[in-house]
Design an enzyme around this catalytic site. Sequence first.
Site, PDB file in Angstrom:
ATOM      1  N   SER A  61       0.822  -1.207   0.000  1.00 36.51           N
ATOM      2  CA  SER A  61       0.000   0.000   0.000  1.00 36.51           C
ATOM      3  C   SER A  61       0.857   1.258   0.000  1.00 36.51           C
ATOM      4  O   SER A  61       2.035   1.238   0.351  1.00 36.51           O
ATOM      5  CB  SER A  61      -0.915   0.021   1.224  1.00 36.51           C
ATOM      6  OG  SER A  61      -1.555  -1.219   1.389  1.00 36.51           O
TER       7      SER A  61
HETATM    8  N1  SAH Z   1      -0.780  -4.955   4.041  1.00 40.99           N
HETATM    9  C1  SAH Z   1       0.018  -5.257   2.874  1.00 40.99           C
HETATM   10  C2  SAH Z   1      -0.659  -4.951   1.561  1.00 40.99           C
HETATM   11  C3  SAH Z   1      -1.686  -5.945   1.292  1.00 40.99           C
HETATM   12  S1  SAH Z   1      -2.250  -6.160  -0.355  1.00 40.99           S
HETATM   13  C4  SAH Z   1       1.377  -4.594   2.958  1.00 40.99           C
HETATM   14  O1  SAH Z   1       1.659  -3.912   3.946  1.00 40.99           O
HETATM   15  O2  SAH Z   1       2.179  -4.805   2.051  1.00 40.99           O
HETATM   16  C5  SAH Z   1      -3.627  -7.174   0.045  1.00 40.99           C
HETATM   17  C6  SAH Z   1      -3.294  -8.576   0.448  1.00 40.99           C
HETATM   18  O3  SAH Z   1      -4.510  -9.194   0.841  1.00 40.99           O
HETATM   19  C7  SAH Z   1      -2.732  -9.428  -0.675  1.00 40.99           C
HETATM   20  O4  SAH Z   1      -1.468  -9.915  -0.328  1.00 40.99           O
HETATM   21  C8  SAH Z   1      -3.748 -10.548  -0.836  1.00 40.99           C
HETATM   22  O5  SAH Z   1      -3.153 -11.814  -1.107  1.00 40.99           O
HETATM   23  C9  SAH Z   1      -4.419 -10.556   0.524  1.00 40.99           C
HETATM   24  N2  SAH Z   1      -5.762 -11.155   0.555  1.00 40.99           N
HETATM   25  C10 SAH Z   1      -6.779 -11.010  -0.299  1.00 40.99           C
HETATM   26  N3  SAH Z   1      -7.840 -11.742   0.094  1.00 40.99           N
HETATM   27  C11 SAH Z   1      -7.477 -12.372   1.241  1.00 40.99           C
HETATM   28  C12 SAH Z   1      -8.128 -13.264   2.137  1.00 40.99           C
HETATM   29  N4  SAH Z   1      -9.385 -13.691   1.947  1.00 40.99           N
HETATM   30  N5  SAH Z   1      -7.450 -13.698   3.208  1.00 40.99           N
HETATM   31  C13 SAH Z   1      -6.170 -13.304   3.442  1.00 40.99           C
HETATM   32  N6  SAH Z   1      -5.497 -12.471   2.634  1.00 40.99           N
HETATM   33  C14 SAH Z   1      -6.148 -11.997   1.549  1.00 40.99           C
END
Ligand code: SAH
Length: 213
Positions: A61
């Site tokens: 992000s």
């Molecule tokens: N917080 C992260 C950015 C996350 S991007 C950082 O600091 O870099 C969003 C993430 O959510 C992705 O890696 C994706 O794989 C995950 N995601 C999406 N759906 C999900 C689910 N149902 N359970 C767990 N993770 C999920």
Amino acid sequence: MTDAAEQKMRFLYALRSKGVTDARVLSAMEKIDRGLFVRGLFADRAYEDMPLPISCGQTISQPSVVGLMTQALHVGPRDTVLEVGTGSGYQAAILSLLARRVYTVDRHRRLVREAQEIFRKLDLVNITALTADGSFGLPDQAPFDRIIVTAAAEDPPGPLLAQLKIGGIMVLPVGQSDAVQSLIKVTRTEAGFEYEELRPVRFVPLVEGLASE
Ligand code: SAH
């Protein structure tokens, strides 16, 4: 001033100018080097205030959004926090400096593995990273003082609301993946749930089930 020091100063200035003013949040973001969480092609852009691609087609992000979400979460030193969406691990690392314990889950086991390596390198021993479908929360460790979701659902997932303590706060983006989403702050009170809309955001979607890698 060295290039690195100047880069860091600009990074923190950008955060402040976008509304990240909480001293504890800024200090945590000063300590955790975002450069460690961005690999390959985009590594030299790690200190710019923009989201960047990471493995598995996901994104780390935008730093100011990380800061504003962390600020809205009001994390205290005794709090247990659940993060849904480990991604690069950057958000979890920042939370780990503010909370007692951080659980972070991702549906991609590869992202969890890569994030765990960085947590180990930084000696962030209060983070537990697990491969799981975070839409169901983490029932074994519930309830949580704070929950942060870094992928967008159409509505706040019921299991996550249920796993929030009374007095607890959850911050999450809601809305369709191809439309503008809203960052929402949910506070659980004795009487129920209070919702506050914070700002428009754009996140990858919360997807059901585990990924293949
Ligand atoms: N917080 C992260 C950015 C996350 S991007 C950082 O600091 O870099 C969003 C993430 O959510 C992705 O890696 C994706 O794989 C995950 N995601 C999406 N759906 C999900 C689910 N149902 N359970 C767990 N993770 C999920």
